[in-house]
Write an enzyme that holds these catalytic residues in place. Structure first.
Site, PDB file in Angstrom:
ATOM      1  N   HIS A   1       0.840  -1.206   0.000  1.00  0.00           N
ATOM      2  CA  HIS A   1       0.000   0.000   0.000  1.00  0.00           C
ATOM      3  C   HIS A   1       0.878   1.261   0.000  1.00  0.00           C
ATOM      4  O   HIS A   1       0.730   2.137  -0.859  1.00  0.00           O
ATOM      5  CB  HIS A   1      -0.902  -0.044   1.244  1.00  0.00           C
ATOM      6  CG  HIS A   1      -1.846   1.114   1.366  1.00  0.00           C
ATOM      7  ND1 HIS A   1      -3.159   1.048   0.973  1.00  0.00           N
ATOM      8  CD2 HIS A   1      -1.672   2.379   1.832  1.00  0.00           C
ATOM      9  CE1 HIS A   1      -3.750   2.217   1.186  1.00  0.00           C
ATOM     10  NE2 HIS A   1      -2.861   3.041   1.720  1.00  0.00           N
ATOM     11  N   GLU A   2       1.813   1.322   0.934  1.00  0.00           N
ATOM     12  CA  GLU A   2       2.664   2.514   1.015  1.00  0.00           C
ATOM     13  C   GLU A   2       3.552   2.628  -0.214  1.00  0.00           C
ATOM     14  O   GLU A   2       3.825   3.729  -0.694  1.00  0.00           O
ATOM     15  CB  GLU A   2       3.501   2.498   2.299  1.00  0.00           C
ATOM     16  CG  GLU A   2       2.691   2.496   3.602  1.00  0.00           C
ATOM     17  CD  GLU A   2       1.661   3.619   3.691  1.00  0.00           C
ATOM     18  OE1 GLU A   2       1.899   4.711   3.139  1.00  0.00           O
ATOM     19  OE2 GLU A   2       0.591   3.385   4.300  1.00  0.00           O
TER      20      GLU A   2
ATOM     21  N   HIS B   1       1.746   4.506  -2.834  1.00  0.00           N
ATOM     22  CA  HIS B   1       1.842   5.956  -2.637  1.00  0.00           C
ATOM     23  C   HIS B   1       3.206   6.478  -3.089  1.00  0.00           C
ATOM     24  O   HIS B   1       3.314   7.502  -3.753  1.00  0.00           O
ATOM     25  CB  HIS B   1       1.654   6.296  -1.147  1.00  0.00           C
ATOM     26  CG  HIS B   1       0.233   6.242  -0.669  1.00  0.00           C
ATOM     27  ND1 HIS B   1      -0.775   6.970  -1.267  1.00  0.00           N
ATOM     28  CD2 HIS B   1      -0.351   5.568   0.356  1.00  0.00           C
ATOM     29  CE1 HIS B   1      -1.926   6.742  -0.614  1.00  0.00           C
ATOM     30  NE2 HIS B   1      -1.696   5.887   0.368  1.00  0.00           N
TER      31      HIS B   1
ATOM     32  N   GLU C   1      -4.873   7.575  -3.168  1.00  0.00           N
ATOM     33  CA  GLU C   1      -5.338   6.313  -2.596  1.00  0.00           C
ATOM     34  C   GLU C   1      -5.604   5.282  -3.693  1.00  0.00           C
ATOM     35  O   GLU C   1      -5.454   4.079  -3.481  1.00  0.00           O
ATOM     36  CB  GLU C   1      -6.608   6.576  -1.774  1.00  0.00           C
ATOM     37  CG  GLU C   1      -6.971   5.479  -0.798  1.00  0.00           C
ATOM     38  CD  GLU C   1      -6.033   5.364   0.400  1.00  0.00           C
ATOM     39  OE1 GLU C   1      -5.131   6.225   0.566  1.00  0.00           O
ATOM     40  OE2 GLU C   1      -6.183   4.395   1.170  1.00  0.00           O
TER      41      GLU C   1
END
Lengths: 500, 500
Positions: A264-265, A268, A294
């Site tokens: 997830h990170e 980003h 997101e």
């Protein structure tokens, strides 16, 4: 015009340095700072915030922007110069329309509110937090007044996180989503549950860490321009064009926490690392919005990281890291386990099929509070009622219900919907990517992510804030944000897993 | 006066925050920053330096100090208020007497000089570095002119690192030291050499790290107020009253590097952590001088860490960490090995008995260069000649000789002597401590360092820059800096080890 632009860029460059400096201090605070550093860190960060604010609201900034707005009006809307002036002017107005007095009072109010929230959550009792939230709601309404005229009192809240997005648009989108997700959940619950008991074993930290690193290295995360550290709450932070760092947390009893958190990170971080370097040191150097950001984190975490093709490549490696835990678990069983659907109380632990329902109830409550149709004292009951209706559960106490998130105590209204919008955008982009790269699944099965990353860089990442989020999504996919691709994705994926 | 002092403190508090912020960025740069962060880090640090400089040279600062100097003149010299004004004025003058034009040219000159030095050292050839050093020496002479009148052209150089110290004083001190250390070295060399071959084995990093942590925890380093990380060059850095960090480096083939390096940096950190909290956010919040700071690091590293009582307590623990490497090595042999005396070319690797000789030759050369009695082109020959005369060796090339240290290429003149002065002060304090704590050796043999640390806090640490370094040493020991205690210490210690 050239001279004024140069002056503006110098000023914005200084602001960039101050923002990055504060980000470094904040990263250190959340990763390595010893407890004794807290007091001084507070005063260092306050000074940096003040220096940055002074530059934003300076008369030099105001005059440059007023002149440049006229002088760039003849340029195309998506020219660098005109977009720079538009986006900078937007940020300038956000800072100058809100009186300093309001900002400092709000800081005080939310500081106290957060302390009260921490205690209230510990006691699982909403009441001590209620007066704080009442004051916050009152002040958020005042905030909207600074941005009159508006169509809906919630619009200015939303606009802070989703530039240009209107309340009515989000409501229309969510109105399409809600019945389909509720129906999907009911259908899933009528089927036999999948077994994920083997995910609740002891998974040593180092192996979890190393596997995560292996995955995101393949994704294309450049360790010359970033690093990963541990923190209580994972985050991504950018200190410059060549230094975008992520953090993760590891739970040795839950394999998914670090693994999907890392992906997830990384999503980003890949966005921030893919920005056009020409935007560096200007306000264009960020993602288009929270939702678009997101969409990138959720894409790498879910559409890639929880997909069968991904695990066709990576599962053998994972079994090598955890032979005693997973050696006898077949790929199919593992894939189903990491996609198990089960309504639960806590948003951050929700699966893909229920996540948006958590968000929708928050949005409805935020709007009702701002409109005044719901009083803060009635919020816990309203929460529980909606929760029962959407997820079929009633929280046994406020800690597992209305008190679970920090956002409201921090004064954030308008933030939650971006999480769900991000999911929708991720699937909308995904359909387009699969058209442009027909062999995408095949590539993922071979652990190849280069074409995917290049596509994202070319179509999404590089543009920064040059386009408003809805315009960017339309430019790339041909339509503004629509929930249909995400609903199709959910229904197909869970239809297969649960045999619907 | 109260109002002006409050204003001054506000201004100094801001400067403190900016200094600390730069220190955090610099710490990150040396510990964790990925390579891609370098360019932006440079611009962030440059901005912070400019913001700090602007505050120092502001007219507000000048006027406050001019007024407060008069208004505090009636107070005792060591009152907080008067010392604050004196020390701040000193720092203010250092910044305002030197023209901005000179500073920016010197930054350019030394930036290029450092690049040239790196290459010259790689090639072990002084000549490409020579023109750079010539310009630096010229500019250092100009620097002295900004601080006229002076007695000796080297005085203003020295004063930057040792406030109030004069060239003639240092020369007189070193004139006492030189013959005794040369004689001691000759005597040692006439005796059979000790065996330290067992120190050159493989010592795994983690065990080295853990043992070092165990040692400095016993010293009293508070992990709630600090931490240890790795960096290429060890250093201590302070971000505030409760955040003083150290770094170390580990060489798995040399046990001493991390071990004594950790104790050394811990000595610096204990000083910073022991400062009177009332001095926080003012220029009094530093050690009295480089030499006094170095006295603390060298004390914990050498007078404590290389002593027999210390190892009577710790050697068994070290053997537990390294059973195969040291299990069969008796305490006495280990103690002698870590104190082996052997002239060598590189200062940072020198033992206690030869270290000061490295410094003295540098001081003599710096003075000769500034006076103009030595030309830069003749520096390598002069270096080699002195090296032969003091240490009995001639460097085989410039990399092992005149090019070994970064200091001159960075423009630091007057810095080196503080290393030797630190050694002298450490022993001078040590004699006094042993009088005040007669049982000190017995305590160290039991691994107890509480009384020692309390004594240092009470007599040295807490005072910060309230006293000039010579005054502080006199206040504590009854005399200004004198080499006799250190010479006695060396002669006794090495007399025993080498049976002189």
């Amino acid at each position: 015009m050239e001279e004024k632009l140069a002056k503006l860029k110098t000023l914005l460059g200084e602001i960039t340095d101050l923002t990055a400096t504060a980000a470094i201090l904040s990263w250190d605070q959340q990763t390595y700072m010893p407890p004794g550093g807290a007091e001084d860190r507070g005063s260092q960060l306050a000074l940096l915030a003040r220096l940055e604010h002074e530059r934003w609201v300076s008369s030099e900034m105001g005059e440059l922007l007023a002149d440049l707005e006229k002088e760039t009006a003849h340029l195309p809307a998506d020219s660098f110069e005109r977009a720079l002036v538009r986006v900078t002017l937007r940020d300038y107005q956000k800072r100058t329309r809100v009186p300093a007095q309001w900002v400092s009072e709000f800081t005080e109010v939310t500081t106290l509110a957060q302390e009260a929230w921490v205690k209230a959550r510990q006691q699982a009792d909403f009441r001590p937090f209620q007066p704080h939230l009442e004051r916050i709601v009152e002040m958020r309404r005042e905030y909207s007044e600074f941005f009159k005229p508006y169509t809906h009192v919630y619009d200015p809240q939303l606009d802070d996180f989703e530039p240009g997005m209107k309340t009515a648009e989000v409501q229309a989108i969510f109105d399409e989503v809600r019945p389909r997700q509720v129906a999907l959940l009911k259908a899933i619950q009528s089927r036999p549950q999948v077994d994920d008991s083997f995910l609740q074993q002891e998974f040593p930290e180092k192996a979890q860490w190393d596997f995560g690193v292996e995955v995101i290295t393949r994704f294309g995360y450049d360790w010359q321009k970033g690093r990963q550290d541990k923190s209580a709450h994972p985050f991504t932070t950018s200190f410059g064009v060549g230094d975008v760092r992520i953090t993760t947390r590891v739970d040795t009893r839950r394999l998914g926490t670090a693994l999907f958190g890392t992906m997830h990170e990384c999503g980003h971080a890949l966005y921030d690392l893919g920005l056009d370097p020409a935007y560096h040191r200007t306000p264009l150097r960020h993602g288009a919005s929270m939702a678009v950001h997101e969409s990138q984190s959720r894409m790498w975490e879910n559409l890639v990281g929880r997909s069968l093709p991904f695990w066709k490549f990576f599962y053998k490696r994972l079994q090598e890291y955890f032979p005693s835990q997973l050696g006898n678990v077949p790929l199919e069983a593992f894939y189903k386990a990491i996609n198990k659907v089960e309504p639960s109380f806590i948003r951050v632990e929700a699966d893909e099929a229920t996540y948006n329902l958590h968000i929708m109830l928050r949005l409805e409550l935020e709007i009702a509070l701002l409109e005044g149709s719901l009083e803060v004292k009635d919020l816990p009951a309203a929460w529980n009622e909606k929760f029962q209706s959407y997820l079929g559960l009633t929280p046994p106490n406020d800690a597992l219900g209305v008190l679970q998130d920090i956002h409201w105590s921090s004064g954030y209204f308008g933030y939650f919907p971006t999480y769900a919008l991000g999911n929708l955008v991720s699937a909308q982009l995904w359909e387009k990517i699969n058209k442009d790269i027909p062999d995408l699944e095949g590539q993922i099965e071979k652990g190849e992510f280069g074409a995917l990353l290049s596509w994202l860089r070319e179509n999404v990442h590089r543009w920064g804030r040059l386009y408003e989020p809805q315009d960017l999504v339309e430019k790339v996919t041909g339509s503004r944000i629509t929930p249909q691709p995400y609903l199709r994705y959910l229904e197909r994926k869970y239809g297969e897993i649960y045999g619907l």
